[in-house]
Write a protein that holds these residues in place. Structure first.
Motif, short mmCIF file in Angstrom:
data_model
loop_
_atom_site.label_atom_id
_atom_site.label_comp_id
_atom_site.label_asym_id
_atom_site.label_seq_id
_atom_site.Cartn_x
_atom_site.Cartn_y
_atom_site.Cartn_z
N ARG A 135 -115.33 33.79 27.82
CA ARG A 135 -114.40 33.07 27.25
C ARG A 135 -113.16 33.68 27.36
O ARG A 135 -112.11 33.76 26.47
N GLY A 136 -112.72 33.91 28.69
CA GLY A 136 -111.45 34.47 28.97
C GLY A 136 -110.39 33.22 29.24
O GLY A 136 -110.89 32.24 29.36
N CYS A 137 -109.06 33.52 29.07
CA CYS A 137 -108.13 32.26 29.37
C CYS A 137 -107.64 32.50 30.62
O CYS A 137 -107.51 33.19 31.36
N THR A 138 -107.63 31.22 31.20
CA THR A 138 -107.23 30.92 32.55
C THR A 138 -105.80 30.18 32.66
O THR A 138 -106.12 29.16 31.86
N TYR A 139 -105.10 30.53 33.22
CA TYR A 139 -103.71 29.66 33.36
C TYR A 139 -103.63 28.82 34.59
O TYR A 139 -104.32 29.36 35.53
N TYR A 140 -103.09 27.91 34.39
CA TYR A 140 -103.11 26.99 35.80
C TYR A 140 -101.71 26.31 36.05
O TYR A 140 -100.74 26.47 35.27
N GLU A 141 -101.58 26.18 37.57
CA GLU A 141 -100.24 25.33 37.70
C GLU A 141 -100.76 24.15 38.61
O GLU A 141 -101.90 24.08 38.86
N VAL A 142 -100.04 23.05 38.14
CA VAL A 142 -100.46 21.72 38.88
C VAL A 142 -99.87 21.67 40.37
O VAL A 142 -98.58 21.78 40.36
N GLU A 143 -100.85 21.08 41.13
CA GLU A 143 -100.16 20.87 42.56
C GLU A 143 -100.39 19.39 42.79
O GLU A 143 -101.66 18.80 42.35
N LYS A 144 -99.61 18.66 43.52
CA LYS A 144 -100.05 17.28 43.73
C LYS A 144 -99.89 17.41 45.39
O LYS A 144 -99.09 17.87 46.05
N LYS A 145 -100.76 16.23 45.83
CA LYS A 145 -100.64 15.85 47.18
C LYS A 145 -101.11 14.47 47.37
O LYS A 145 -101.77 13.80 46.60
N LYS A 146 -100.56 14.03 48.46
CA LYS A 146 -100.80 12.42 48.79
C LYS A 146 -102.19 12.25 49.22
O LYS A 146 -102.51 13.10 50.20
#
Length: 156
Positions: free
Chosen positions: A83-94
């Motif tokens: 139960r560790g915390c993971t951070y994310y970033e959002v990536e978009k692609k067509k």
């Protein structure tokens, strides 16, 4: 609070004052696909609940007047128990499609967001990252004693 998760946890968030924008995603742990819930605004005294598979990856952005939030997490974060915390970033692609659902992910470290689509859409990928340098957390551990309902004025 940057985009992050609460693996295997339930969280109750109470907006104490002000307002905030919440963007959230679900993760299907079997398929590694995520689903976007979009953005909502919550103002005091709103209470939001998330469960292990419901809006479990989310971020909070304070409203124009700021905000304060009380979070209750159960069970608490615990790396040794998964139960560790993971951070994310959002990536978009067509992505070009033929009218079906977007499926799959670029790699095992990225999760795709499943959407009903036609022709060309932005596919959203969540990429695990290190905790952003601008964000700091402080953990306060509490051992709660059993509450006597009688002391709360309740009868059983």
């Amino acid at each position: 609070i940057p985009l992050h998760n609460h693996p295997g946890m339930c969280v109750i968030s109470q907006v104490l004052y002000g307002s905030l924008c919440i963007r959230s995603f679900d993760l299907d742990t079997k398929t590694q696909k995520t689903r976007s819930h979009g953005e909502i605004t919550a103002a005091a005294p709103a209470t939001r609940v998330l469960f292990e598979n419901d809006k479990n990856i989310h971020e909070f952005v304070a409203g124009p007047q700021g905000c304060a939030i009380l979070d209750i997490l159960t069970p608490p974060y615990e790396e040794a128990e998964g139960r560790g915390c993971t951070y994310y970033e959002v990536e978009k692609k067509k992505v070009e499609t033929s009218g079906g659902d977007i499926t799959g992910a670029d790699s095992s470290s990225k999760m795709s967001v499943e959407k009903s689509v036609s022709d060309e859409v932005d596919q959203v990928m969540l990429k695990p990252i290190k905790c952003p340098s601008w964000f700091t957390t402080y953990r306060v551990s509490s051992k709660l004693e059993k509450v006597d309902r009688g002391s709360l004025g309740e009868t059983t």
